[in-house]
Design a protein around this motif. Sequence first.
Motif, short mmCIF file in Angstrom:
data_model
loop_
_atom_site.label_atom_id
_atom_site.label_comp_id
_atom_site.label_asym_id
_atom_site.label_seq_id
_atom_site.Cartn_x
_atom_site.Cartn_y
_atom_site.Cartn_z
N SER A 214 0.83 -1.22 0.00
CA SER A 214 0.00 0.00 0.00
C SER A 214 0.86 1.25 0.00
O SER A 214 0.36 2.36 -0.26
CB SER A 214 -0.92 0.03 1.23
OG SER A 214 -0.17 0.26 2.42
N THR A 241 2.36 6.69 6.82
CA THR A 241 1.75 7.88 6.21
C THR A 241 0.83 8.62 7.18
O THR A 241 0.33 9.70 6.84
CB THR A 241 0.91 7.48 4.98
OG1 THR A 241 -0.20 6.66 5.41
CG2 THR A 241 1.74 6.70 3.98
N ASP A 245 -1.00 12.26 7.05
CA ASP A 245 -2.40 12.15 6.68
C ASP A 245 -3.03 11.06 7.51
O ASP A 245 -2.88 9.88 7.21
CB ASP A 245 -2.51 11.83 5.18
CG ASP A 245 -3.91 11.37 4.79
OD1 ASP A 245 -4.04 10.66 3.77
OD2 ASP A 245 -4.87 11.71 5.50
N SER A 247 -5.84 9.85 7.72
CA SER A 247 -7.02 9.17 7.21
C SER A 247 -6.74 7.76 6.69
O SER A 247 -7.65 7.01 6.42
CB SER A 247 -7.64 9.99 6.09
OG SER A 247 -6.82 9.92 4.93
N LYS A 249 -5.29 7.19 3.75
CA LYS A 249 -5.63 7.33 2.33
C LYS A 249 -4.97 6.25 1.46
O LYS A 249 -5.53 5.80 0.48
CB LYS A 249 -5.16 8.72 1.88
CG LYS A 249 -5.73 9.18 0.55
CD LYS A 249 -5.56 10.67 0.37
CE LYS A 249 -4.13 11.11 0.43
NZ LYS A 249 -3.93 12.56 0.18
N LYS A 252 -7.07 3.28 1.28
CA LYS A 252 -8.23 3.52 0.40
C LYS A 252 -7.83 3.34 -1.06
O LYS A 252 -8.55 2.74 -1.85
CB LYS A 252 -8.78 4.92 0.62
CG LYS A 252 -10.09 5.19 -0.10
CD LYS A 252 -10.63 6.57 0.24
CE LYS A 252 -11.82 6.92 -0.62
NZ LYS A 252 -13.06 6.30 -0.15
N THR A 253 -6.66 3.85 -1.42
CA THR A 253 -6.19 3.70 -2.80
C THR A 253 -5.98 2.22 -3.13
O THR A 253 -6.39 1.75 -4.20
CB THR A 253 -4.88 4.46 -3.00
OG1 THR A 253 -5.08 5.84 -2.69
CG2 THR A 253 -4.39 4.34 -4.43
N SER A 256 -9.13 0.42 -3.98
CA SER A 256 -9.96 1.05 -5.01
C SER A 256 -9.51 0.66 -6.41
O SER A 256 -9.76 1.37 -7.38
CB SER A 256 -9.88 2.59 -4.88
OG SER A 256 -10.28 2.99 -3.60
N THR A 284 -8.10 3.00 12.58
CA THR A 284 -7.84 3.82 11.38
C THR A 284 -8.38 3.13 10.14
O THR A 284 -8.98 3.77 9.28
CB THR A 284 -6.33 4.06 11.23
OG1 THR A 284 -5.86 4.80 12.34
CG2 THR A 284 -6.02 4.83 9.95
N PRO A 291 -10.94 4.08 5.27
CA PRO A 291 -10.56 3.66 3.92
C PRO A 291 -11.35 2.47 3.37
O PRO A 291 -11.37 2.28 2.16
CB PRO A 291 -9.08 3.29 4.05
CG PRO A 291 -8.77 3.27 5.50
CD PRO A 291 -9.81 4.01 6.22
#
Lengths: 325, 95
Positions: A214, A241, A245, A247, A249, A252-253, A256, A284, A291
């Motif tokens: 990731s 990360t 950030d 979140s 992220k 999530k990427t 996706s 998280t 995410p």
Amino acid sequence: MDAPSAAPPTIIDAHCHIATTEHTPRSFIDGAIANMVTALVAQGVRASPKMIASMYLQKLQDPLCDELAADMAEAGIAKSVLLVPDFTYALKDTPLTIEESFLKHREVLLRHPGKFEVFGGVDPRWGADGIALFERSLKEFGFRGLKVYPPCGFSPSHPDLFPYYELCAHYRVPVLLHIGPTSPALSFETTNPFMLDEAARRFPTVNFILAHGSVSFTEECAMMCSHRPNVYLDISAFQSTLRADGSGKVVKTAVSRGINHKVIFGTDWPVFRLQGNQQSFVATVTREDGPLADLTPLERELVLHKNIERLLANARTAVPERATA
Amino acid sequence: MEADAKFDEKVLALIAEAIPGPLRKTRITPELMLRNDLGIDSLGIAALVFRLEEAFGIEIGDQALDLNVSQMRTVADALNASRQIVSRARAQQTA
């Protein structure tokens, strides 16, 4: 009347290590500390390597995984996979031999029945003795996979690893390999995921997990997962990360790209213990607006436990013997 | 009391510096959790400890090696720990 709350998800952490300097040499740790000191100094902080080392080493005092087991219980993690990278050939200050390291991991399996799996790693340059040790780990110790660590100086497709992959095919166990950067004590030259391609092609019945997919070589990892049926990735090191950030992220990427049947939850415990604990990392990833929010319930289950369960389901390895009083 | 208030103000300013971007606008109160509410991890706490040296003109030295940053969970913990660190450093300097 209140709506019934959803049952907490089943979670397996596919990427952990025993938190002790017994298995990880000081040179490896000092390299990681150097990166932290560099970052702090750049912010104008007069950071002391000794203090950072002291903080880091406070988090490496769990040789029998009692703290990890407690953290898992708090976080709702049902099982964790302990990985044993073999630093003994590349870094000469590793305190234990790889055989001693394997025996310590076996001890953890017996101490915490049902809580852990172990993937043992052997540097392929140890020759026939290494191959014999790895097979013994599957036949006698109940290990359920192979850990490969290319930064020690070899490609994951080096022919010296093929006897190991043949054993993995025979015993039906997966391989988890590190990709991307690591401690500056080691080389990053052989850490591109495409270097796995030949091995993945030659051993189609062996499943390979690209660790840290990731955050490192994310496009390459996604390509490999999309186009090689036997290649997966784990999301561990997403915590790197979170300072920038919070979140998650990058997770999530990763989920996706239409490859959620290939994405596996992991935390790389204890590497990120200065950034948080297992409960915070699980929160998280699994929080309602996190995410995984756009995933179907099945896809969430795949990522959190079903993908790794599938890879471990058909192993033909020993069952660890229960400890007797 | 005034000296205490000024001390706390200085430390809270250092804590505010350690908060990562998205949470910077959070109003800092003593009961807030450093990690969960303010996003400050152990490295952020270590940076705070080092910044005490500059803010208060002290040398922390080997005192830093005994620090267990995981016990600093809230803003109040950080204030108390900072008070102890600064007073011990000052005592060593005058000894």
